[in-house]
Design a protein around this motif. Structure first.
Motif, PDB file in Angstrom:
ATOM      1  N   ASP A 126       0.827  -1.203   0.000  1.00 42.40           N
ATOM      2  CA  ASP A 126       0.000   0.000   0.000  1.00 42.40           C
ATOM      3  C   ASP A 126       0.862   1.255   0.000  1.00 42.40           C
ATOM      4  O   ASP A 126       0.524   2.245  -0.650  1.00 42.40           O
ATOM      5  CB  ASP A 126      -0.933  -0.011   1.216  1.00 42.40           C
ATOM      6  CG  ASP A 126      -1.949   1.119   1.171  1.00 42.40           C
ATOM      7  OD1 ASP A 126      -2.837   1.074   0.298  1.00 42.40           O
ATOM      8  OD2 ASP A 126      -1.850   2.048   1.990  1.00 42.40           O
ATOM      9  N   ARG A 130       1.010   4.213  -2.991  1.00 44.61           N
ATOM     10  CA  ARG A 130       0.900   5.669  -2.773  1.00 44.61           C
ATOM     11  C   ARG A 130       2.215   6.380  -3.064  1.00 44.61           C
ATOM     12  O   ARG A 130       2.411   7.523  -2.675  1.00 44.61           O
ATOM     13  CB  ARG A 130       0.467   5.939  -1.330  1.00 44.61           C
ATOM     14  CG  ARG A 130      -0.899   5.358  -1.005  1.00 44.61           C
ATOM     15  CD  ARG A 130      -1.349   5.651   0.409  1.00 44.61           C
ATOM     16  NE  ARG A 130      -0.480   5.070   1.422  1.00 44.61           N
ATOM     17  CZ  ARG A 130       0.310   5.781   2.233  1.00 44.61           C
ATOM     18  NH1 ARG A 130       0.354   7.093   2.128  1.00 44.61           N
ATOM     19  NH2 ARG A 130       1.052   5.177   3.124  1.00 44.61           N
ATOM     20  N   THR A 359      -5.129   6.638   0.241  1.00 43.19           N
ATOM     21  CA  THR A 359      -4.331   7.349  -0.766  1.00 43.19           C
ATOM     22  C   THR A 359      -3.952   8.768  -0.352  1.00 43.19           C
ATOM     23  O   THR A 359      -2.919   9.283  -0.784  1.00 43.19           O
ATOM     24  CB  THR A 359      -5.077   7.406  -2.115  1.00 43.19           C
ATOM     25  OG1 THR A 359      -6.382   8.001  -1.917  1.00 43.19           O
ATOM     26  CG2 THR A 359      -5.259   6.007  -2.679  1.00 43.19           C
ATOM     27  N   GLN A 360      -4.774   9.413   0.479  1.00 42.88           N
ATOM     28  CA  GLN A 360      -4.503  10.802   0.851  1.00 42.88           C
ATOM     29  C   GLN A 360      -3.837  10.941   2.217  1.00 42.88           C
ATOM     30  O   GLN A 360      -3.664  12.058   2.714  1.00 42.88           O
ATOM     31  CB  GLN A 360      -5.814  11.602   0.841  1.00 42.88           C
ATOM     32  CG  GLN A 360      -6.553  11.576  -0.482  1.00 42.88           C
ATOM     33  CD  GLN A 360      -5.710  12.116  -1.625  1.00 42.88           C
ATOM     34  OE1 GLN A 360      -5.044  13.148  -1.500  1.00 42.88           O
ATOM     35  NE2 GLN A 360      -5.731  11.409  -2.741  1.00 42.88           N
TER      36      GLN A 360
END
Length: 444
Positions: A126, A130, A359-360
């Motif tokens: 993950d 990203r 993602t943010q």
């Protein structure tokens, strides 16, 4: 395929990986297979989500289990396909929006470390997804996750508190708390029904060819007949008080295009109406999903498969048992049915089900989530182990992990890193090879 964890290197892994993927998906019709492989080709993490069978082929029965388990005490109910995006928001009747596991298709009883290894590998993947490649930050995230998991066993929790514990907006880290509040504010059964259905008195599923398709008359009749009796069979099987509220089946359709690892599996939605305490009517959607054996089954020992077969008369019943062991609140519509000699799980389609988007997240927020993930996984394992021990005051599983938490915390952290980081690299290499050959695989 155990070369990556220090075992045999006597074969061409690339060829074996492609052969395994081809075999695992051979039952899928051409179009669902094409869609699934296109998804998997997008990134190593999505590939990882679609190839749980490779993880189990690589790790099932590994000698490494004996470092911190590999014994009778270390067994509990597992999620079986644990990764960052298999935890999310959900809400059942009368409760707050909670955070935890939302998929039990691959759940089974086995060594707790499998869930830790698979989840920690997903943390690395993950991060890469990203575009976070800083090795120190990733190592810190892994240490935060494994340390949080272990620390959760340092104090004894009474049964009533353990089984009532939930992760809500009131007791979670800031990024997760905000996510849960937003989910509760934006989601409702009414909004879900507006998205998926039309009408009111004569409510039906919307025409949406990319997500649902109508059933022919024979299939529709078979499914409706099975649904009409599923609750009675379930309640009798579990020794529960029979459900009295009538259930009216408004519409049934086939669900298509959902999931990654399970994409292409036979799945239906049923739109039902029932009365609450004989007065207010409620419309809701039941998710009816074909349950195969959990992915790990094909890689278990003969002793383990015999135990599984003895304990579960169908894969859908195993799914229901796992759901009750690992979830915070039982879904009132949880059950199973048989259709043409296949077993299907039944659960309500939760209006509040939502994935937590990483993602943010800043690096700081990601570390907060790593700590939270460790706490959630520990609670689920602990609760499930207590249920396997017939809800005793504690369990051997908890006692042993308590000792590890006090005596070997740094060794445990190092060990989790030593498994997950090299394996994430291997997943990336496997994905690269799959990416090159995915078009050819789609045609086979």
């Amino acid at each position: 395929m155990r070369d990556l964890i220090g075992e045999s290197k006597s074969y061409d892994r690339n060829g074996k990986i492609l052969e395994a993927i081809r075999g695992q998906n051979s039952y899928l019709p051409q179009e669902p297979k094409r869609i699934k492989f296109q998804k998997m080709a997008q990134s190593p993490y999505i590939f990882y989500r679609g190839t749980n069978h490779l993880f189990w082929a690589d790790f099932a029965g590994s000698w490494r289990l004996h470092q911190f388990g590999g014994a009778a005490w270390s067994r509990t109910w597992l999620q079986g396909d644990s990764h960052v995006y298999n935890m999310g928001a959900f809400k059942h009747q009368g409760e707050s929006v909670c955070f935890g596991f939302d998929d039990f298709d691959d759940s089974l009883v086995a060594d707790y470390q499998y869930d830790i290894w698979r989840f920690s590998t997903s943390i690395v993947l993950d991060c890469w997804e990203r575009h976070l490649f800083d090795a120190e930050t990733i190592s810190t995230a892994l240490d935060t996750f494994s340390s949080s998991y272990l620390k959760s066993f340092k104090k004894t929790i009474k049964a009533e508190k353990l089984f009532a514990a939930t992760f809500t907006s009131n007791n979670t880290c800031k990024p997760l708390s905000e996510f849960l509040k937003k989910t509760e504010k934006k989601s409702s059964r009414r909004r879900m029904l507006e998205k998926w259905t039309i009408g009111s008195e004569k409510r039906l599923f919307r025409d949406n060819p990319s997500k649902v398709k109508p059933l022919d008359a024979q299939r529709s009749e078979q499914l409706r007949a099975a649904l009409n009796s599923y609750r009675k069979r379930r309640d009798e099987s579990l020794g529960l008080e029979l459900t009295e509220s009538p259930m009216q089946i408004l519409d049934v359709v086939e669900r298509i295009g959902a999931g990654t690892g399970s994409l292409g599996n036979q799945r239906f939605y049923a739109l039902i109406r029932e009365r609450d305490h004989g007065s207010e009517e409620h419309d809701l959607i039941l998710d009816i999903k074909l349950q195969h054996q959990p992915t790990a089954y094909g890689y278990m020992s003969r002793e383990e498969t015999d135990e599984y077969n003895q304990n579960f008369s169908s894969h859908a019943i195993r799914h229901a048992d796992a759901y009750r062991a690992l979830s915070d609140f039982p879904d009132h519509h949880l059950g199973w049915l048989n259709l043409e000699h296949e077993s299907y799980s039944i659960r309500e389609r939760c209006p509040y089900k939502r994935d937590f988007d990483t993602t943010q997240l800043s690096s700081k927020a990601f570390l907060l989530m790593a700590k939270q993930w460790g706490e959630v996984l520990a609670l689920k394992h602990r609760r499930a182990a207590r249920r396997l021990a017939n809800n005793q005051a504690t369990s051997p599983f908890e006692d042993k992990l308590n000792l590890i938490a006090y005596d070997q915390p740094s060794e445990f952290q190092y060990f989790v890193r030593s498994v997950s980081q090299p394996y994430a690299e291997q997943v990336r290499r496997d994905w690269n090879d799959f990416h090159v050959h995915s078009d050819a695989l789609m045609m086979q």
